[in-house]
Design an enzyme around this catalytic site. Sequence first.
Site, mmCIF file in Angstrom:
data_model
loop_
_atom_site.group_PDB
_atom_site.id
_atom_site.type_symbol
_atom_site.label_atom_id
_atom_site.label_comp_id
_atom_site.label_asym_id
_atom_site.label_seq_id
_atom_site.Cartn_x
_atom_site.Cartn_y
_atom_site.Cartn_z
ATOM 1 N N ARG A 233 -5.822 -9.483 4.514
ATOM 2 C CA ARG A 233 -4.697 -10.434 4.479
ATOM 3 C C ARG A 233 -4.485 -11.076 5.853
ATOM 4 O O ARG A 233 -4.129 -12.249 5.962
ATOM 5 C CB ARG A 233 -3.428 -9.731 3.961
ATOM 6 N N TYR B 154 -1.606 -9.522 -7.979
ATOM 7 C CA TYR B 154 -2.594 -9.514 -6.892
ATOM 8 C C TYR B 154 -3.807 -8.652 -7.261
ATOM 9 O O TYR B 154 -4.954 -9.092 -7.173
ATOM 10 C CB TYR B 154 -1.886 -8.976 -5.643
ATOM 11 N N GLY C 166 -7.013 -3.820 2.733
ATOM 12 C CA GLY C 166 -6.166 -4.888 2.208
ATOM 13 C C GLY C 166 -5.418 -5.580 3.339
ATOM 14 O O GLY C 166 -5.403 -6.809 3.433
ATOM 15 N N ARG C 167 -4.810 -4.787 4.202
ATOM 16 C CA ARG C 167 -4.043 -5.360 5.318
ATOM 17 C C ARG C 167 -4.949 -6.196 6.229
ATOM 18 O O ARG C 167 -4.590 -7.299 6.641
ATOM 19 C CB ARG C 167 -3.376 -4.229 6.119
ATOM 20 N N THR C 168 -6.147 -5.676 6.503
ATOM 21 C CA THR C 168 -7.070 -6.420 7.366
ATOM 22 C C THR C 168 -7.484 -7.736 6.702
ATOM 23 O O THR C 168 -7.550 -8.778 7.360
ATOM 24 C CB THR C 168 -8.325 -5.568 7.670
ATOM 25 N N HIS D 105 -15.056 -3.588 1.259
ATOM 26 C CA HIS D 105 -14.205 -2.463 1.663
ATOM 27 C C HIS D 105 -14.826 -1.723 2.853
ATOM 28 O O HIS D 105 -15.170 -0.540 2.771
ATOM 29 C CB HIS D 105 -14.040 -1.508 0.463
ATOM 30 N N ASP E 152 -9.632 2.979 5.259
ATOM 31 C CA ASP E 152 -8.288 2.579 4.827
ATOM 32 C C ASP E 152 -7.908 1.294 5.571
ATOM 33 O O ASP E 152 -8.519 0.955 6.581
ATOM 34 C CB ASP E 152 -7.292 3.709 5.158
ATOM 35 N N GLU F 248 0.819 -1.224 0.000
ATOM 36 C CA GLU F 248 0.000 0.000 0.000
ATOM 37 C C GLU F 248 0.849 1.270 0.000
ATOM 38 O O GLU F 248 0.385 2.345 0.336
ATOM 39 C CB GLU F 248 -0.985 -0.020 1.172
HETATM 40 N N1 LIG Z 1 -10.393 -4.926 -7.986
HETATM 41 C C1 LIG Z 1 -10.393 -5.013 -6.649
HETATM 42 N N2 LIG Z 1 -11.484 -5.502 -6.011
HETATM 43 C C2 LIG Z 1 -11.504 -5.611 -4.679
HETATM 44 N N3 LIG Z 1 -10.477 -5.251 -3.886
HETATM 45 C C3 LIG Z 1 -9.378 -4.761 -4.450
HETATM 46 C C4 LIG Z 1 -9.271 -4.627 -5.852
HETATM 47 N N4 LIG Z 1 -8.061 -4.129 -6.144
HETATM 48 C C5 LIG Z 1 -7.436 -3.970 -4.952
HETATM 49 N N5 LIG Z 1 -8.218 -4.332 -3.934
HETATM 50 C C6 LIG Z 1 -7.892 -4.365 -2.491
HETATM 51 O O1 LIG Z 1 -7.897 -3.074 -1.954
HETATM 52 C C7 LIG Z 1 -6.789 -2.927 -1.103
HETATM 53 C C8 LIG Z 1 -6.475 -1.443 -0.920
HETATM 54 O O2 LIG Z 1 -7.427 -0.884 -0.046
HETATM 55 P P1 LIG Z 1 -7.017 -0.050 1.252
HETATM 56 O O3 LIG Z 1 -6.185 1.116 0.836
HETATM 57 O O4 LIG Z 1 -8.195 0.207 2.085
HETATM 58 O O5 LIG Z 1 -6.133 -1.109 2.017
HETATM 59 P P2 LIG Z 1 -4.736 -0.869 2.686
HETATM 60 O O6 LIG Z 1 -4.485 -2.013 3.598
HETATM 61 O O7 LIG Z 1 -4.625 0.501 3.235
HETATM 62 O O8 LIG Z 1 -3.812 -0.923 1.450
HETATM 63 P P3 LIG Z 1 -3.095 -2.146 0.852
HETATM 64 O O9 LIG Z 1 -3.983 -3.312 0.955
HETATM 65 O O10 LIG Z 1 -2.862 -1.775 -0.586
HETATM 66 O O11 LIG Z 1 -1.915 -2.337 1.649
HETATM 67 C C9 LIG Z 1 -5.731 -3.758 -1.775
HETATM 68 O O12 LIG Z 1 -4.719 -4.198 -0.922
HETATM 69 C C10 LIG Z 1 -6.517 -4.943 -2.243
HETATM 70 O O13 LIG Z 1 -6.635 -5.918 -1.227
HETATM 71 MG MG LIG Z 2 -4.559 2.174 1.934
#
Ligand SMILES: Nc1ncnc2c1ncn2[C@@H]1O[C@H](COP(=O)(O)OP(=O)(O)OP(=O)(O)O)[C@@H](O)[C@H]1O
Ligand SMILES: [Mg+2]
Length: 316
Positions: free
Chosen positions: A191, A216, A187-189, A180, A184, A49
């Site tokens: 994973r 990914y 993605g981390r949550t 979602h 923010d 991210e």
């Molecule tokens: N096409 C998609 N459909 C659904 N989810 C997606 C898609 N593309 C990306 N994502 C998810 O969205 C996340 C980003 O959202 P967000 O910024 O809220 O999470 P983050 O934890 O802050 O960032 P990141 O996961 O990138 O580290 C990505 O990590 C991925 O898991």
């Molecule tokens: Mg983010």
Amino acid sequence: MTYLPLIIKTRLEEKLSKLNKLRPLPKSAVQKLREKFQIEMTYNSNAIEGNSLTLKETFLIINEGITVKGKPLKDHLEAKDHHTALVYLYDLIDKDKKHTTSEILIRNLHQIIIRETDKEWAGRYRNANVIIGRAKHIPPNALQVPQKMRDLIIWLNSQKSKMNIVELSALLHHKLVYIHPFFDGNGRTARLTMNLLLMQAGYPLVIILKNDRKKYYDVLDKADSGGYEPLVKFIAQSVERSLDIYLKNLTPAIQKQEKFITLTDVSKNTSFSAKYLNLLARQGKLEAHKEGRNWLTSKEAIKRYLKNRTRQRKIS
Ligand SMILES: Nc1ncnc2c1ncn2[C@@H]1O[C@H](COP(=O)(O)OP(=O)(O)OP(=O)(O)O)[C@@H](O)[C@H]1O
Ligand SMILES: [Mg+2]
């Protein structure tokens, strides 16, 4: 309906049972691996991210309490928070293997990873609409989030005894980021939540590598319109990578170990080109895992691939 090809599913189960046969695992070796994986995942998950820390810097911040000059404070805080979330996750697993995934648990994980960088929203669902940068999918309206999260947990509980756990964790991962639920840190949550399911089933921590970010996002994009197979395969590959590393490090020296070599080295001794081997690896047809940018496999894995291929030719 299954999205996990049988050959990959069988291989993962075999490797997991190999790992289980080694139990009780040697404590100090396991502890070392855990620490290594915690740093690796913290680095990769945050780097995906946009966190600017390197693997080494992440190690120094977590283990030595060092501040890296020239890197943002936010990046330091995110690293520490993510590491804390992993310690929390391991703790949960150690105490109670059957801990059920709930909304509260997901919100707790979110609370921990965001608490120093976005206190106000840590552990709370969003109250406005969001978009995901670079993705076509637009997450549901904020008003629908609580209901969708309730439905998600009901769905998860209904599938737990039916679906293969690798597949289930991949689908859960996608459903979470699809909703979602947070401003923010989704993605981390996701994973981390996926890892809770996998670790409960005895798998080691599974890491989505920063190097695979494009892939990914691509497989999540396909999953948005119901194409789940690429995502499930991608997660399965990540599971296999962790299993391989655990087996490599924990198998006693007396038991014969497979030596991992690069595809280029293999191609020198076989009639396959490195490019073709790379394709087989990416398709999951050949046992291989990624370390850095390289795919690694073993002579034994090539033999198994050839044997399998002949067997399949005979059947068809
Ligand atoms: N096409 C998609 N459909 C659904 N989810 C997606 C898609 N593309 C990306 N994502 C998810 O969205 C996340 C980003 O959202 P967000 O910024 O809220 O999470 P983050 O934890 O802050 O960032 P990141 O996961 O990138 O580290 C990505 O990590 C991925 O898991
Ligand atoms: Mg983010």
